[in-house]
Design a protein around this motif. Sequence first.
Motif, short mmCIF file in Angstrom:
data_model
loop_
_atom_site.label_atom_id
_atom_site.label_comp_id
_atom_site.label_asym_id
_atom_site.label_seq_id
_atom_site.Cartn_x
_atom_site.Cartn_y
_atom_site.Cartn_z
N GLU A 85 0.78 -1.25 0.08
CA GLU A 85 -0.09 -0.03 -0.11
C GLU A 85 1.05 1.14 0.03
O GLU A 85 1.75 1.16 0.67
CB GLU A 85 -0.88 0.10 1.24
N PRO A 86 0.53 2.16 -0.85
CA PRO A 86 1.34 3.31 -1.07
C PRO A 86 1.81 3.99 0.52
O PRO A 86 2.88 4.58 0.55
CB PRO A 86 0.56 4.61 -1.65
N ASP A 87 0.57 3.92 1.35
CA ASP A 87 1.00 4.88 2.68
C ASP A 87 1.02 3.71 3.70
O ASP A 87 1.37 4.25 4.97
CB ASP A 87 -0.40 5.57 2.91
N ASP A 88 1.52 2.49 3.54
CA ASP A 88 1.65 1.58 4.44
C ASP A 88 2.61 0.27 3.88
O ASP A 88 2.13 -0.68 3.55
CB ASP A 88 0.31 1.10 5.16
N PRO A 89 3.91 0.59 4.01
CA PRO A 89 4.87 -0.43 3.34
C PRO A 89 4.70 -1.86 4.13
O PRO A 89 5.08 -2.98 3.66
CB PRO A 89 6.03 0.24 3.67
N ALA A 90 3.93 -1.82 5.45
CA ALA A 90 3.85 -3.14 6.04
C ALA A 90 2.97 -4.04 5.46
O ALA A 90 2.86 -5.07 5.77
CB ALA A 90 3.62 -3.05 7.37
N ASP A 91 1.90 -3.27 4.74
CA ASP A 91 0.95 -3.91 3.97
C ASP A 91 1.33 -4.36 2.71
O ASP A 91 1.13 -3.76 1.70
CB ASP A 91 -0.31 -3.14 4.02
N ASP A 92 2.18 -5.62 2.53
CA ASP A 92 2.69 -5.83 1.47
C ASP A 92 2.50 -7.30 0.80
O ASP A 92 1.71 -8.20 1.71
CB ASP A 92 4.38 -5.85 1.73
N TRP A 93 3.07 -7.59 -0.29
CA TRP A 93 2.58 -8.72 -0.99
C TRP A 93 3.39 -8.95 -2.31
O TRP A 93 4.02 -7.98 -2.58
CB TRP A 93 1.07 -8.87 -1.49
N TRP A 94 3.40 -9.91 -2.82
CA TRP A 94 4.18 -10.49 -4.16
C TRP A 94 3.22 -10.64 -5.20
O TRP A 94 2.32 -11.43 -4.81
CB TRP A 94 5.25 -11.40 -4.03
N PHE A 95 3.76 -10.11 -6.54
CA PHE A 95 2.81 -10.54 -7.56
C PHE A 95 3.62 -10.65 -8.94
O PHE A 95 4.83 -10.06 -8.92
CB PHE A 95 1.67 -9.34 -7.65
N THR A 96 2.84 -11.01 -9.85
CA THR A 96 3.54 -11.16 -11.18
C THR A 96 3.27 -9.88 -11.85
O THR A 96 2.59 -9.06 -11.65
CB THR A 96 2.72 -12.41 -12.12
N PRO A 97 4.45 -9.65 -12.69
CA PRO A 97 4.31 -8.42 -13.38
C PRO A 97 3.16 -8.30 -14.41
O PRO A 97 2.59 -9.58 -14.87
CB PRO A 97 5.74 -8.39 -14.52
N GLY A 98 2.66 -7.04 -14.70
CA GLY A 98 1.48 -7.02 -15.53
C GLY A 98 0.81 -5.91 -15.17
O GLY A 98 0.94 -5.08 -14.41
N GLY A 99 -0.32 -5.62 -16.29
CA GLY A 99 -1.22 -4.37 -15.76
C GLY A 99 -2.34 -4.41 -17.00
O GLY A 99 -2.49 -5.27 -17.81
N GLY A 100 -3.25 -3.46 -16.72
CA GLY A 100 -4.15 -3.33 -17.60
C GLY A 100 -3.90 -2.69 -19.03
O GLY A 100 -2.68 -2.12 -19.51
N LEU A 101 -4.67 -3.00 -19.88
CA LEU A 101 -4.65 -2.73 -21.46
C LEU A 101 -4.79 -1.20 -21.40
O LEU A 101 -5.63 -0.41 -21.03
CB LEU A 101 -5.60 -3.42 -22.20
N GLU A 102 -4.07 -0.58 -22.46
CA GLU A 102 -4.28 0.69 -22.77
C GLU A 102 -4.69 1.07 -24.25
O GLU A 102 -4.11 -0.02 -25.19
CB GLU A 102 -2.89 1.31 -22.59
N GLY A 103 -5.67 1.75 -24.36
CA GLY A 103 -6.06 1.98 -25.75
C GLY A 103 -6.58 0.95 -26.35
O GLY A 103 -7.54 0.07 -25.71
N GLU A 104 -6.34 0.43 -27.67
CA GLU A 104 -6.59 -0.51 -28.47
C GLU A 104 -5.63 -1.63 -28.51
O GLU A 104 -5.66 -2.59 -29.26
CB GLU A 104 -6.76 -0.02 -29.94
#
Length: 183
Positions: free
Chosen positions: A48-67
């Motif tokens: 979490e941006p304001d709470d580094p103790a609230d953490d996790w691991w995840f795969t790279p990736g993200g949302g689609l942009e445009g088309e």
Amino acid sequence: MSTEGAAAAASAVEGPPGSAGAQPGLRKVARVVLLDPRDRILLLHGHEPDDPADDWWFTPGGGLEGEETREEAALRELAEETGITEVELGPVLWRRHCSFPFAGRRWNQDEWYYLARTRRTETAPTALTELERRSVAGARWWTCRELAATRETVYPTRLAGLLRRLLDDGPPAGPVTLDTEIV
């Protein structure tokens, strides 16, 4: 409460409702199961941006942009978040819907996980958003054994078993639908 995918949550816009098999209101996301020559998987460390103790691991990736296609989004996000561009993008391994709070809002996502291989193991983000800079603490290569033994939060939650099956049996004949995860 743990959440997931800070980099994914921060970096893309929602696709058109109902497009590409997504349910209305679901953000279309492409993720990468990136394996190195030693069959280790690359995970990003988010919080979490304001709470580094609230953490996790995840795969790279993200949302689609445009088309862009999911494949294009997977490669773009991987390059932005890790600096790795020398990959062979393989098939879609898994699909899942998830919902989680992050940075003051709820994210509802339709995620597709692509297999990719690389020989490069050095990572250096090249284009993180301001929110990603505040919420992504780094990257690490994990062995399947390390994933199975960790007590840290990892998303998707069954990643150790999924990776073990992938390494033992190879990619599935078609994408496997994972259980919906709501945090």
